[in-house]
Design an enzyme around this catalytic site. Structure first.
Site, short mmCIF file in Angstrom:
data_model
loop_
_atom_site.label_atom_id
_atom_site.label_comp_id
_atom_site.label_asym_id
_atom_site.label_seq_id
_atom_site.Cartn_x
_atom_site.Cartn_y
_atom_site.Cartn_z
N GLU A 172 -0.01 -0.78 5.89
CA GLU A 172 1.08 -0.25 6.71
C GLU A 172 0.92 1.26 6.86
O GLU A 172 1.17 1.81 7.91
CB GLU A 172 2.44 -0.58 6.09
CG GLU A 172 3.59 -0.52 7.08
CD GLU A 172 4.23 0.86 7.20
OE1 GLU A 172 4.95 1.09 8.19
OE2 GLU A 172 4.00 1.72 6.33
N ASP A 203 0.86 -1.20 0.00
CA ASP A 203 0.00 0.00 0.00
C ASP A 203 0.89 1.24 0.00
O ASP A 203 2.06 1.20 0.41
CB ASP A 203 -0.97 0.00 1.19
CG ASP A 203 -0.27 0.02 2.55
OD1 ASP A 203 0.77 -0.67 2.69
OD2 ASP A 203 -0.74 0.73 3.45
ZN ZN Z 1 6.83 2.15 4.19
#
Ligand code: ZN
Length: 399
Positions: A141, A76
């Site tokens: 994340e 992501d």
């Molecule tokens: Zn990162």
């Protein structure tokens, strides 16, 4: 069959997937296409939790007889910001002057692209590592990080997965490839101190209790003296007051409440529990001081509210892992990287509960910025470093 040995081609395929958290955007599918021809079994578990978006993750393993190395990262990316400000479109993977442009180029699709290229070259040249390699890749994340690495680790461990070492491919180098390996991270903790006073007329302070006066003493105690002077491996613990809020529009009214919010980054002198206890202690002592509250008989009435979960401090002490990676960097770059614990938190803080973990990836200079980009030369060098690391680490075996 053409194996994914070219990190630039791997990265271009990943950048072209618009995987802004929480969207998968095709990025995990692209990874699966690269990993299957290399002999990886690939699973893509989706995790959910009330109040957060469902997140798709990927766990791939190439099994072999020997130790188990895990590469961890995320596909992501953060939003592009002002798209018109980009010199090249953020999901096009355009190349100009030896650099590839795109959101995630360094944070951290580039690191993943290089690691896969390194494994592919190893498979092509040596038939693959003498052991198991897995990739633990999350799509969460940069977002709430709830349905990502923590759950993926639990899920994999629940299926019997065990790892001997892990490398996280975050962009750890401040200026040039080879600058820095992260071997630990400081802990992080946030909280708010709320002082309850008594509202009143600014001209009649004796009838009121101004919470700003109390808060002054409490904040002072948070900022001074220093918590420590740092350790051999860590910077000094630091507390920043990030906001002071009263929300009082009137100049002739003593407010009823005042709040200060802070974040503390602490080293291995402390645990999350001992630093919390120290803060409680400082506040309790300061609450009795009358410097800013002359004549007041009762201590400052305050509450402390801890925010979120604390991030725990950690330091990896696996010499074999650290030394093998340092040596791989030295072979490629000609100099040894600094071993550092600086900077913010990362998913390594979750992995450390399962196996020794270090972080090493690309140069972070343009991460999260408009025109995020990576030098093609860096992609090639990082691939060589990872390949050398894989060869040597499996040769030496796990600790
Ligand atoms: Zn990162």
């Amino acid at each position: 069959m053409k194996l994914p040995t070219d990190p630039a081609a791997n990265l271009a395929a990943l950048i072209r997937c618009a995987s802004v958290t929480p969207a998968e955007g095709g990025a995990l599918g692209a990874l699966e296409d690269m990993l299957k021809p290399l002999g990886f079994s690939v699973e893509r578990p989706v995790f959910s939790e009330d109040g957060t978006p469902d997140i798709e993750n990927l766990y791939a393993r190439r099994s072999g007889n020997g130790p188990h190395l895990m590469f961890a990262g995320h596909t992501d990316v953060v939003p592009v910001g002002d798209e018109a400000a980009w010199t090249h479109p953020p999901f096009a993977a355009d190349i100009a002057n030896g650099e590839m442009y795109g959101r995630g180029a360094v944070d951290m699709k580039g690191g993943i692209a290089c690691f896969i290229a390194a494994v592919a070259r190893h498979v092509e040249e040596n038939g693959g590592p003498k052991g198991s390699v897995s990739l633990l890749i999350t799509g969460d994340e940069e977002g709430p990080a709830i349905n990502g690495t923590t759950k993926l680790l639990e899920w994999a461990a629940g299926k019997g997965e065990k790892w001997d070492a892990s490398i996280v491919g975050e962009p750890t180098n401040p200026d040039a490839l080879g600058d820095m390996i992260k071997i630990g991270r400081r802990g992080s903790l946030s909280g708010s101190v709320v002082v309850n006073g008594r509202q009143g007329h600014a001209a009649y302070p004796q009838l009121a209790d101004n919470p700003v006066r109390g808060l002054m003493s409490l904040v002072d105690a948070l900022l001074y003296p220093a918590f420590d002077e740092g350790t051999k491996d860590f910077q000094a613990t630091n507390l920043e007051v990030t906001s002071i809020d009263v929300g009082n529009p009137a100049t002739n009214v003593i407010p009823a409440k005042a709040t200060a919010t802070f974040n503390i980054r602490f080293n291995d002198t402390w645990t999350a529990e001992t630093i919390q206890a120290e803060i409680h202690n400082r506040l309790d002592q300061a609450a009795g001081r009358t410097k800013y509250r002359p004549g007041k008989k009762t201590p400052v009435d305050y509450d402390i509210v801890w925010r979120d979960r604390p991030s725990h401090v950690f330091l990896t002490r696996d010499d074999r892992l650290i030394e093998t990676l340092s040596q791989s960097v030295k072979t490629a770059i000609g100099r040894k990287p600094a071993l550092s614990t600086s900077g913010g938190t990362s998913d390594a803080r979750f992995i450390k509960d399962y196996c020794p973990v270090v972080e090493f990836g690309l140069v972070g200079k343009t991460m999260h910025m408009v025109d995020e980009r990576v030098a093609l030369a860096d992609l090639e060098t990082l691939t060589q470093i990872y390949q050398r690391f894989i060869e040597d680490w499996f040769e030496r075996g796990a600790a």
